[in-house]
Design a protein around this motif. Structure first.
Motif, mmCIF file in Angstrom:
data_model
loop_
_atom_site.group_PDB
_atom_site.id
_atom_site.type_symbol
_atom_site.label_atom_id
_atom_site.label_comp_id
_atom_site.label_asym_id
_atom_site.label_seq_id
_atom_site.Cartn_x
_atom_site.Cartn_y
_atom_site.Cartn_z
ATOM 1 N N ASP A 74 0.855 -1.186 0.000
ATOM 2 C CA ASP A 74 0.000 0.000 0.000
ATOM 3 C C ASP A 74 0.894 1.240 0.000
ATOM 4 O O ASP A 74 0.900 2.034 0.931
ATOM 5 C CB ASP A 74 -0.912 -0.035 1.238
ATOM 6 N N CYS A 75 1.643 1.398 -1.087
ATOM 7 C CA CYS A 75 2.703 2.409 -1.074
ATOM 8 C C CYS A 75 2.484 3.564 -2.048
ATOM 9 O O CYS A 75 3.398 4.342 -2.276
ATOM 10 C CB CYS A 75 4.048 1.748 -1.344
ATOM 11 N N CYS A 76 1.304 3.703 -2.604
ATOM 12 C CA CYS A 76 1.083 4.787 -3.571
ATOM 13 C C CYS A 76 0.364 5.990 -2.980
ATOM 14 O O CYS A 76 0.137 6.975 -3.674
ATOM 15 C CB CYS A 76 0.305 4.257 -4.771
ATOM 16 N N SER A 77 -0.048 5.902 -1.743
ATOM 17 C CA SER A 77 -0.703 7.063 -1.146
ATOM 18 C C SER A 77 -0.208 7.211 0.291
ATOM 19 O O SER A 77 0.090 6.207 0.938
ATOM 20 C CB SER A 77 -2.220 6.905 -1.181
ATOM 21 N N PRO A 78 -0.092 8.402 0.776
ATOM 22 C CA PRO A 78 -0.363 9.664 0.089
ATOM 23 C C PRO A 78 0.691 9.953 -0.971
ATOM 24 O O PRO A 78 1.852 9.563 -0.846
ATOM 25 C CB PRO A 78 -0.339 10.695 1.204
ATOM 26 N N CYS A 79 0.266 10.664 -1.984
ATOM 27 C CA CYS A 79 1.095 10.906 -3.164
ATOM 28 C C CYS A 79 2.400 11.640 -2.820
ATOM 29 O O CYS A 79 3.455 11.317 -3.357
ATOM 30 C CB CYS A 79 0.283 11.690 -4.188
ATOM 31 N N THR B 7 4.173 11.634 -0.015
ATOM 32 C CA THR B 7 5.121 10.741 0.660
ATOM 33 C C THR B 7 5.670 9.721 -0.327
ATOM 34 O O THR B 7 6.853 9.395 -0.294
ATOM 35 C CB THR B 7 4.442 10.039 1.852
ATOM 36 N N CYS B 8 4.805 9.249 -1.226
ATOM 37 C CA CYS B 8 5.241 8.295 -2.249
ATOM 38 C C CYS B 8 6.294 8.931 -3.150
ATOM 39 O O CYS B 8 7.311 8.316 -3.464
ATOM 40 C CB CYS B 8 4.042 7.828 -3.068
ATOM 41 N N SER B 9 6.059 10.177 -3.554
ATOM 42 C CA SER B 9 7.024 10.889 -4.402
ATOM 43 C C SER B 9 8.358 11.076 -3.683
ATOM 44 O O SER B 9 9.420 10.920 -4.288
ATOM 45 C CB SER B 9 6.474 12.266 -4.798
ATOM 46 N N LEU B 10 8.289 11.392 -2.407
ATOM 47 C CA LEU B 10 9.505 11.572 -1.621
ATOM 48 C C LEU B 10 10.271 10.248 -1.510
ATOM 49 O O LEU B 10 11.499 10.227 -1.632
ATOM 50 C CB LEU B 10 9.157 12.108 -0.232
ATOM 51 N N ALA B 11 9.552 9.151 -1.321
ATOM 52 C CA ALA B 11 10.190 7.839 -1.222
ATOM 53 C C ALA B 11 10.884 7.460 -2.521
ATOM 54 O O ALA B 11 11.953 6.848 -2.508
ATOM 55 C CB ALA B 11 9.162 6.774 -0.852
ATOM 56 N N PHE B 12 10.290 7.840 -3.639
ATOM 57 C CA PHE B 12 10.853 7.485 -4.931
ATOM 58 C C PHE B 12 11.981 8.426 -5.351
ATOM 59 O O PHE B 12 13.022 7.982 -5.830
ATOM 60 C CB PHE B 12 9.752 7.480 -6.000
ATOM 61 N N CYS B 13 11.787 9.734 -5.166
ATOM 62 C CA CYS B 13 12.748 10.729 -5.657
ATOM 63 C C CYS B 13 13.891 11.038 -4.683
ATOM 64 O O CYS B 13 15.008 11.324 -5.105
ATOM 65 C CB CYS B 13 12.023 12.028 -5.982
ATOM 66 N N CYS B 14 13.581 11.004 -3.395
ATOM 67 C CA CYS B 14 14.600 11.363 -2.402
ATOM 68 C C CYS B 14 14.436 10.479 -1.150
ATOM 69 O O CYS B 14 14.045 10.967 -0.086
ATOM 70 C CB CYS B 14 14.477 12.844 -2.062
ATOM 71 N N PRO B 15 14.727 9.198 -1.295
ATOM 72 C CA PRO B 15 14.491 8.264 -0.185
ATOM 73 C C PRO B 15 15.275 8.601 1.085
ATOM 74 O O PRO B 15 14.802 8.342 2.187
ATOM 75 C CB PRO B 15 14.905 6.904 -0.749
ATOM 76 N N CYS B 16 16.457 9.213 0.929
ATOM 77 C CA CYS B 16 17.244 9.547 2.120
ATOM 78 C C CYS B 16 16.500 10.559 2.984
ATOM 79 O O CYS B 16 16.547 10.488 4.219
ATOM 80 C CB CYS B 16 18.627 10.044 1.752
ATOM 81 N N CYS B 17 15.769 11.502 2.361
ATOM 82 C CA CYS B 17 15.007 12.498 3.124
ATOM 83 C C CYS B 17 13.854 11.849 3.880
ATOM 84 O O CYS B 17 13.592 12.190 5.034
ATOM 85 C CB CYS B 17 14.477 13.591 2.207
ATOM 86 N N CYS C 159 11.336 1.517 -1.602
ATOM 87 C CA CYS C 159 10.279 2.549 -1.573
ATOM 88 C C CYS C 159 9.095 2.097 -0.730
ATOM 89 O O CYS C 159 8.580 2.866 0.088
ATOM 90 C CB CYS C 159 9.808 2.880 -2.987
ATOM 91 N N CYS C 160 8.653 0.857 -0.915
ATOM 92 C CA CYS C 160 7.532 0.327 -0.132
ATOM 93 C C CYS C 160 7.899 0.235 1.345
ATOM 94 O O CYS C 160 7.081 0.512 2.216
ATOM 95 C CB CYS C 160 7.108 -1.048 -0.652
ATOM 96 N N THR C 161 9.144 -0.125 1.616
ATOM 97 C CA THR C 161 9.618 -0.219 2.999
ATOM 98 C C THR C 161 9.601 1.159 3.659
ATOM 99 O O THR C 161 9.103 1.318 4.780
ATOM 100 C CB THR C 161 11.041 -0.816 3.035
ATOM 101 N N LEU C 162 10.126 2.157 2.969
ATOM 102 C CA LEU C 162 10.127 3.523 3.496
ATOM 103 C C LEU C 162 8.705 4.016 3.760
ATOM 104 O O LEU C 162 8.431 4.630 4.794
ATOM 105 C CB LEU C 162 10.816 4.468 2.508
ATOM 106 N N MET C 163 7.814 3.755 2.821
ATOM 107 C CA MET C 163 6.419 4.187 2.966
ATOM 108 C C MET C 163 5.759 3.516 4.172
ATOM 109 O O MET C 163 5.065 4.164 4.944
ATOM 110 C CB MET C 163 5.615 3.868 1.702
ATOM 111 N N GLU D 213 3.385 3.876 9.413
ATOM 112 C CA GLU D 213 3.234 3.263 10.738
ATOM 113 C C GLU D 213 3.463 4.299 11.833
ATOM 114 O O GLU D 213 2.698 4.395 12.785
ATOM 115 C CB GLU D 213 4.215 2.097 10.900
ATOM 116 N N LEU D 214 4.517 5.077 11.694
ATOM 117 C CA LEU D 214 4.813 6.082 12.717
ATOM 118 C C LEU D 214 3.798 7.221 12.705
ATOM 119 O O LEU D 214 3.469 7.756 13.762
ATOM 120 C CB LEU D 214 6.233 6.601 12.554
ATOM 121 N N GLU D 215 3.294 7.584 11.538
ATOM 122 C CA GLU D 215 2.235 8.602 11.470
ATOM 123 C C GLU D 215 0.985 8.114 12.192
ATOM 124 O O GLU D 215 0.343 8.869 12.913
ATOM 125 C CB GLU D 215 1.867 8.919 10.015
ATOM 126 N N SER D 216 0.641 6.843 11.995
ATOM 127 C CA SER D 216 -0.569 6.305 12.622
ATOM 128 C C SER D 216 -0.436 6.213 14.141
ATOM 129 O O SER D 216 -1.429 6.232 14.853
ATOM 130 C CB SER D 216 -0.903 4.921 12.051
#
Length: 132
Positions: A13-18, A20-30, A99-103, A108-111
């Motif tokens: 379930d890694c495509c939303s929110p958009c 966070t998904c973009s950040l995971a794909f484009c800048c995973p270190c952030c 990316c899925c792991t980062l998401m 989890e921490l947001e929840s």
């Protein structure tokens, strides 16, 4: 899967929110840095993305070892909240789909942010009110 509670969101379930998904794909270190900050300070008073977690992820990604901080962070999150999984599963997820792991870490921490922020020790009860 090992004993423990289920994660608040599924691994795929890694495509939303958009955003966070973009950040995971484009800048995973952030995103890894933000998750590290959120684990230390659930209220996120200081939204620190560029921190030690970010630098570690970035530096290890250059030599293909990005899975190491992901695997360690996943184990830490599982341990802190009694979540299902195992060290071997952590390694496989971190290697196969970072990316899925980062998401999943961030979601989890947001929840759990409200729960974690509420555990800051003793809070004085509210004042007494008298009826009229």
């Amino acid at each position: 899967m090992g004993d423990g509670h289920p994660w608040s969101s599924g691994f795929w379930d890694c495509c939303s929110p958009c955003g966070t998904c973009s950040l995971a794909f484009c800048c995973p270190c952030c995103l890894h840095g933000r998750t590290s900050s959120r684990l230390k300070d659930p209220s996120m008073k200081d939204d620190g993305m560029c921190n030690g977690g970010c630098c570690l992820y970035f530096s290890l990604s250059w030599c293909g070892l990005h899975f190491i901080p992901l695997m360690n962070k996943r184990g830490q999150i599982r341990h802190n909240f009694g979540l299902e999984g195992s060290g071997c599963g952590d390694c496989m997820r971190a290697c196969c789909c970072p990316c899925c792991t980062l998401m999943q870490h961030e979601k989890e921490l947001e929840s759990r942010a409200g729960f974690l922020a509420g555990n800051e020790g003793y809070k004085a009860p509210g004042g007494m009110e008298y009826g009229k």
